[in-house]
Enzyme design. Sequence first.
Site, PDB file in Angstrom:
ATOM      1  N   GLU A  44       0.865  -1.165   0.000  1.00  0.00           N
ATOM      2  CA  GLU A  44       0.000   0.000   0.000  1.00  0.00           C
ATOM      3  C   GLU A  44       0.909   1.224   0.000  1.00  0.00           C
ATOM      4  OE1 GLU A  44      -2.639   0.385   3.330  1.00  0.00           O
ATOM      5  OE2 GLU A  44      -3.569   2.178   2.479  1.00  0.00           O
ATOM      6  N   ARG A 270       5.759 -12.823   9.600  1.00  0.00           N
ATOM      7  CA  ARG A 270       6.370 -11.543   9.263  1.00  0.00           C
ATOM      8  C   ARG A 270       7.719 -11.429   9.962  1.00  0.00           C
ATOM      9  NH1 ARG A 270       2.974  -7.463   9.598  1.00  0.00           N
ATOM     10  NH2 ARG A 270       4.472  -5.834  10.040  1.00  0.00           N
ATOM     11  N   LYS A 280       4.903   0.899   9.025  1.00  0.00           N
ATOM     12  CA  LYS A 280       4.970   2.179   8.334  1.00  0.00           C
ATOM     13  C   LYS A 280       4.344   3.288   9.162  1.00  0.00           C
ATOM     14  CE  LYS A 280       3.316   0.146   4.638  1.00  0.00           C
ATOM     15  NZ  LYS A 280       2.656  -0.075   3.359  1.00  0.00           N
TER      16      LYS A 280
HETATM   17  P1  ATP Z   1       3.096  -2.008   7.760  1.00  0.00           P
HETATM   18  O1  ATP Z   1       2.359  -2.589   8.924  1.00  0.00           O
HETATM   19  O2  ATP Z   1       4.543  -1.806   7.987  1.00  0.00           O
HETATM   20  O3  ATP Z   1       2.430  -0.801   7.208  1.00  0.00           O
HETATM   21  P2  ATP Z   1       1.794  -3.514   5.822  1.00  0.00           P
HETATM   22  O4  ATP Z   1       1.624  -4.979   5.871  1.00  0.00           O
HETATM   23  O5  ATP Z   1       0.621  -2.671   6.097  1.00  0.00           O
HETATM   24  O6  ATP Z   1       3.043  -3.127   6.674  1.00  0.00           O
HETATM   25  P3  ATP Z   1       1.808  -3.397   3.029  1.00  0.00           P
HETATM   26  O7  ATP Z   1       2.221  -2.281   2.140  1.00  0.00           O
HETATM   27  O8  ATP Z   1       0.377  -3.749   3.078  1.00  0.00           O
HETATM   28  O9  ATP Z   1       2.350  -3.057   4.455  1.00  0.00           O
HETATM   29  O10 ATP Z   1       2.691  -4.680   2.756  1.00  0.00           O
HETATM   30  C1  ATP Z   1       3.061  -5.155   1.494  1.00  0.00           C
HETATM   31  C2  ATP Z   1       3.481  -6.591   1.660  1.00  0.00           C
HETATM   32  O11 ATP Z   1       4.601  -6.689   2.537  1.00  0.00           O
HETATM   33  C3  ATP Z   1       2.383  -7.424   2.267  1.00  0.00           C
HETATM   34  O12 ATP Z   1       2.234  -8.601   1.500  1.00  0.00           O
HETATM   35  C4  ATP Z   1       2.847  -7.702   3.663  1.00  0.00           C
HETATM   36  O13 ATP Z   1       2.389  -8.939   4.100  1.00  0.00           O
HETATM   37  C5  ATP Z   1       4.355  -7.660   3.524  1.00  0.00           C
HETATM   38  N1  ATP Z   1       4.969  -7.270   4.776  1.00  0.00           N
HETATM   39  C6  ATP Z   1       4.735  -6.150   5.496  1.00  0.00           C
HETATM   40  N2  ATP Z   1       5.450  -6.137   6.631  1.00  0.00           N
HETATM   41  C7  ATP Z   1       6.175  -7.291   6.643  1.00  0.00           C
HETATM   42  C8  ATP Z   1       7.113  -7.869   7.566  1.00  0.00           C
HETATM   43  N3  ATP Z   1       7.446  -7.265   8.699  1.00  0.00           N
HETATM   44  N4  ATP Z   1       7.656  -9.058   7.238  1.00  0.00           N
HETATM   45  C9  ATP Z   1       7.334  -9.665   6.090  1.00  0.00           C
HETATM   46  N5  ATP Z   1       6.460  -9.188   5.192  1.00  0.00           N
HETATM   47  C10 ATP Z   1       5.874  -8.012   5.459  1.00  0.00           C
HETATM   48 MG    MG Z   2      -1.173  -2.824   5.087  1.00  0.00          MG
END
Ligand code: ATP
Ligand code: MG
Length: 606
Positions: A44, A270, A280
């Site tokens: 995102e 994760r 983020k």
């Molecule tokens: P954040 O909580 O940091 O905002 P998010 O999951 O909301 O992370 P996205 O942009 O939705 O961020 O994530 C893109 C991809 O990266 C998703 O498929 C998510 O599962 C993966 N991802 C995010 N954080 C991690 C992590 N700490 N370890 C492994 N994969 C991750």
């Molecule tokens: Mg997300």
Amino acid sequence: MTNESSTPGTSERRESLDFLREIVARDTESGRYHGRVVTRFPPEPNGYLHIGHAKSICLNFGIAQDFGGVCNLRFDDTNPETEDPEYVQSIQNDIRWLGFDWEDRLYFASDYFEQFYQFAVQLIKDGKAYVDSLNEEEIRQYRGTITEAGRPSPYRSRTVAENLDMFARMRAGEFPDGAHVLRAKGDLAAPNMKMRDPLLYRIRHATHYRTGDTWCIYPMYDYAHPLEDAIERVTHSICTLEFENNRAIYDWLLDSLFEEPRPHQYEFARLNLDYTVMSKRKLLQLVEEKYVSGWDDPRMPTIAGLRRRGYTPEGIRLFAARIGVDKTNSRVQIGVLEDAIRDDLNARAPRVMAVLRPLKVTITNYPARELEWLDAPYWPRDIAKEGSRQVPLTGTIYIEQTDFSEEPPPGWTRLRPGGEVRLRNAYFIRCDEVVKDPEGTVVELRCSYDADSLGKTVGAERKKSTAIQWVSAEHAVVAEVRLYDRLLTVPDPEAGEEGKSFKDYLNPRSIEVLKDALVEPSLAQTPPGERFQFVRHGYFVADLVDSQPGALVFNRIVELPDSFNKALGKQADGTPADQGKGTKEKGSKAVPAPANAAVTTSISDE
Ligand code: ATP
Ligand code: MG
């Protein structure tokens, strides 16, 4: 010479298949998708990518590579309030820098808004979705609890015609935010709460960075994500464990609208990394509240921060390969990341001399020779690698303050009053006199050198000597050096005291700036981004933003290994080795280097 990059290769692949690759291998063998393998990385655009995303990127692009498939880059941009084109750009930069290529498969969920709408109309026509007019709080109450089934909303029995009309008017902007939602007709008694009539659409009068004001209804993640996968004909949709319960919605929705072979979702653990935060939202707070200089502050766990810190894509990919993929959440020690970076830099960062905290040394019997250019190899311990530069020696040099001790501890192998030390690539010097200022601080050493000792080490005492770094006073180049430490003072801020936020654990000493460091003259024209090992100090990079030839700023990428510092009796920065650098944290996972880890040369060159 130092920064050649390579694309991800087979050497980073693991010997045995992880559980996700086993699934893909099984589906490939059974012909489930007729041999197709399509994965996606779906960020995102609401912030910069972090090292956790790197794990997901390496996994999704890596699986596609391993099985002759493709990986899409898809912006999951269904939330108008937090998304921004700046993030769209930074995310693409970071993925490319990591060494991965989505070719022409750059997709935006916002391009599918019309299709999402039509699929919702289809669900309504099939009696599988309805417009609910309860408010948020009422919806929560009607949903029941884990021990108690939900109750049907009074609007659940709306007719198809009424639902179609209401949904069209939602789209047309007739209602304010929150007035109505579209929900799936799930199972109100389902033990999985997610299946109790999940929300599919909400009204949000907000301007989207790509679609502007075209839409005032926006799809929920649980509705949009499976459809995005299906539209792109993804085969394996890999996400993190928090979405395990959402898989039921994923399956329900795709079974309602598509035929097999449709995409399937698989979850992995994760990445959680000690001494930092990995969300983020939290990283945005650090940026907005100016705890750091920006998303690319070298202390940040963002890809942009790690890049500026001097980490290499190869090192980050090596880290991802070493931690592998798991089905249970755990924390990874920061040392595992640092080891991977060191193992990569060890083979590519030439060894040079820098004095971070200078102490003046006058070589009293040298002036007659005035100036000598001495050959100094870039790879003193690796005979397979060639290359050297000339370093100038004059009668006035600087050495590290910590390489001299008036009252040294037992086992001291550096300079002391009356004692000798080897100047690296040069002669032995003996300390004849210690000059102090009125406060008693040592400001200069007056030494004599042994003109016969170049390249020769005769005698038991001399054999024990450390070869210390030095620079000629007249030729040295002043540089600013930034030493970085952990962002947080605790491994896991979530496990901190009640009522404390991660910001209460920010490390006040996460950066130390040395304005008067001196580097050897061969570094004068160092371009931004070039990496070196400053012998006995660690790995450094010329800062990508603030450094330029002639006005140098170096970031410490990573220190030399602990074992090396322990052998020195001190940290390279002069603090005792047993202070605050413990790597064994309870509950954290140490990942041993695999047998094939490419450690070819001695790291310390001591
Ligand atoms: P954040 O909580 O940091 O905002 P998010 O999951 O909301 O992370 P996205 O942009 O939705 O961020 O994530 C893109 C991809 O990266 C998703 O498929 C998510 O599962 C993966 N991802 C995010 N954080 C991690 C992590 N700490 N370890 C492994 N994969 C991750
Ligand atoms: Mg997300």
